[in-house]
Write an enzyme that holds these catalytic residues in place. Structure first.
Site, PDB file in Angstrom:
ATOM      1  N   SER A 116     -10.645   7.028   1.900  1.00 45.97           N
ATOM      2  CA  SER A 116      -9.375   7.264   1.204  1.00 45.97           C
ATOM      3  C   SER A 116      -8.508   8.275   1.941  1.00 45.97           C
ATOM      4  CB  SER A 116      -9.643   7.758  -0.221  1.00 45.97           C
ATOM      5  OG  SER A 116     -10.258   6.768  -1.000  1.00 45.97           O
ATOM      6  N   GLY A 147      -7.447  -3.555   0.806  1.00 49.81           N
ATOM      7  CA  GLY A 147      -6.459  -3.475  -0.260  1.00 49.81           C
ATOM      8  C   GLY A 147      -5.677  -2.183  -0.208  1.00 49.81           C
ATOM      9  N   ARG A 176      -6.459 -10.960  -4.399  1.00 46.94           N
ATOM     10  CA  ARG A 176      -6.410  -9.787  -5.270  1.00 46.94           C
ATOM     11  C   ARG A 176      -5.014  -9.592  -5.865  1.00 46.94           C
ATOM     12  NH1 ARG A 176      -9.561  -5.015  -2.219  1.00 46.94           N
ATOM     13  NH2 ARG A 176      -9.214  -4.016  -4.248  1.00 46.94           N
ATOM     14  N   ASP A 192     -15.580   3.287  -7.572  1.00 48.91           N
ATOM     15  CA  ASP A 192     -16.186   2.742  -6.351  1.00 48.91           C
ATOM     16  C   ASP A 192     -17.699   2.924  -6.306  1.00 48.91           C
ATOM     17  OD1 ASP A 192     -13.838   1.773  -5.330  1.00 48.91           O
ATOM     18  OD2 ASP A 192     -13.450   3.487  -4.033  1.00 48.91           O
ATOM     19  N   LYS A 235     -11.602  -5.898  -7.789  1.00 46.37           N
ATOM     20  CA  LYS A 235     -11.919  -5.286  -6.503  1.00 46.37           C
ATOM     21  C   LYS A 235     -12.145  -6.377  -5.449  1.00 46.37           C
ATOM     22  CE  LYS A 235     -11.704  -0.929  -7.633  1.00 46.37           C
ATOM     23  NZ  LYS A 235     -10.796   0.019  -6.939  1.00 46.37           N
ATOM     24  N   ARG A 242     -19.583  -3.081  -0.964  1.00 47.68           N
ATOM     25  CA  ARG A 242     -20.314  -2.223  -1.899  1.00 47.68           C
ATOM     26  C   ARG A 242     -21.439  -2.982  -2.618  1.00 47.68           C
ATOM     27  NH1 ARG A 242     -17.849   2.424  -1.223  1.00 47.68           N
ATOM     28  NH2 ARG A 242     -15.573   2.464  -0.967  1.00 47.68           N
TER      29      ARG A 242
END
EC number: 2.5.1.19
Length: 435
Positions: free
Chosen positions: A16, A96, A124, A318, A345, A393
């Site tokens: 991030s 994204g 998405r 997340d 997601k 993930r």
């Protein structure tokens, strides 16, 4: 029995903060040095979009602390309107964050451009991107079902606005803030629940905290002076290593220099409440962010995780896949509510978790905003195929379970871990030992 021991100094830099550091550098006047930039596919996608939109980006490897090699990115810009029209659609791949936040910057540039991505990203939802930018005066076109490609006709005449976010979203908040930096007047972004606040911290934005909302104040058309950034280790990546240590009894791991921003590390408090053997040491502040070392000393296991508080969900969105798999394997139980955002997601993560946990013999029930794991009714014999749904993930969460428990899992498209954690498997091998 397999256990995991060692000191981790090569955790991926925070994804991030890396995204935001590069974008803020592109909006700043002068040359910005970003130390310890992420090598993950998503962050490299951001650098690619910046380059293809006219920003000068250089990248090199340098020696850092603990003898590790890290990436230094140098970005040179003349300020808010330094972008030039791209000659082809801007490729965001699976990111994204790149697509959404860059939309805010590109909406303020006086040219047309298009943002595209891979098959997963093109599915998405992007209406939440278009709505505020249209209100500010940009022309945004999406596909008929509200997804990418995003066609942007930007303008230097963006209007400031007061915008209430319908749901907590750090990406949408950030794209509005980036657009608002170019607008005349003051923009106010109202969020019902707090989301990760790296953009506010890095830009030094005023935040007004009220009982039921937070207001982020963005002054328009302000000169941003270039300044250096250091990227700490990613707490979302740390969650996988923590889960590894908690699932494999007798493990002892230290993870160095992790971002402990309260909007990112709330899962540590959740695990502490569940009696997990974790601690934090050597805390300090660098560049406005709290950084420290995480200690895992697993002797007693953990209690089941039950997550329903909307604010907590916003903070740990997340980490939920790994926390769900950890709780299921460690205790046979897990419960989640108020997390409908997981369905939008890289995959529908609620569906992905339930499908795969059921394949592994767990009794699950899913709801629109969550799911529950009731118990493990059987342990399958032989190798079980796990569907990653091309989601990094999901892939890593079940890979951690396989590594820690020794269960034979065949995970599809496992190379997708490179989106955020390129050295995932090599790090696990470094930590592995026989008890």
């Amino acid at each position: 029995m397999r256990v995991f021991r060692g000191e981790v100094t090569t955790l991926p830099p925070d994804k991030s903060i890396s995204h935001r550091a590069a974008m803020i550098a592109a909006l700043s006047e002068g040359t910005t040095e970003i130390t310890n930039f992420s090598a993950g596919f998503d962050n490299q996608s951001t650098l690619g979009v910046l380059r293809n939109a006219g920003i000068v980006v250089q990248q090199e490897e340098v020696q850092g602390a603990h003898g590790r090699t890290m990436r230094r990115v140098v970005i040179t810009s003349n300020g808010l309107w330094s972008f030039t029209p791209p000659t082809a659609p801007l490729q965001c791949n699976n990111s994204g964050s790149t697509m959404r936040m860059m939309s805010g910057i590109l909406a303020a540039q006086p040219f047309q451009c298009t943002l595209i991505g891979d098959a997963s990203l093109m599915k998405r939802p992007m209406k939440r991107v278009a709505d505020p930018l249209r209100q500010m005066g940009a022309t945004i076109e999406l596909s008929p079902d509200g997804t990418a490609p995003i066609h942007i006709s930007g303008t230097k005449e963006l209007r400031s606005l007061e915008y209430r976010l319908p749901v907590a979203s750090a990406q949408v908040k950030s794209l509005i803030a980036f657009a608002a930096l170019h607008a005349e007047g003051e923009t106010r972004i109202i969020e019902p629940l707090q989301s990760r606040d790296h953009t506010e911290v890095m830009l030094g934005l005023e935040t007004i905290v009220k009982k039921d909302e937070r207001i982020i104040v963005v002054p328009g058309q302000q000169r941003i002076a270039a300044k250096p950034f250091f990227i700490p280790a990613d707490p979302s990546a740390a969650c996988f290593i923590i889960a590894l240590g908690l699932l494999a009894r007798g493990s002892e791991i230290v993870i160095r220099d992790v971002c402990l921003n309260p909007t990112r590390a709330a899962y540590l408090d959740l695990l502490a409440e569940a009696k997990a053997g974790i601690g934090v040491d050597n805390q300090r502040v660098i560049g406005g962010e709290i950084i420290g070392d995480i200690l895992i000393d697993n002797l007693n296991g953990i209690e089941p995780l039950h997550i329903s508080d909307p604010q907590l969900v916003a903070f740990i969105i997340d980490e939920i896949p790994m926390l769900a798999v950890l709780s299921a394997f460690a205790t046979g139980s897990f419960e989640l509510h108020n997390a409908a955002e997981l369905r939008t997601k890289e995959s529908d993560r609620i569906e992905a978790l339930v499908v795969n946990l059921q394949r592994l013999g767990f009794a699950c029930e899913q709801y629109p905003d969550g799911f529950v794991v009731k118990k493990r009714t059987e342990v399958p014999q032989g190798k079980v195929t796990i569907e990653s749904f091309d989601d990094h993930r999901i892939a890593m969460s079940f890979a951690i379970a396989a590594q820690a428990t020794g269960e034979a899992l065949d995970i599809s498209d496992i190379e997708v871990v490179g989106v955020s954690f390129p050295n995932f498997f090599s790090l696990l091998e470094e930590l592995s030992s026989e008890a």
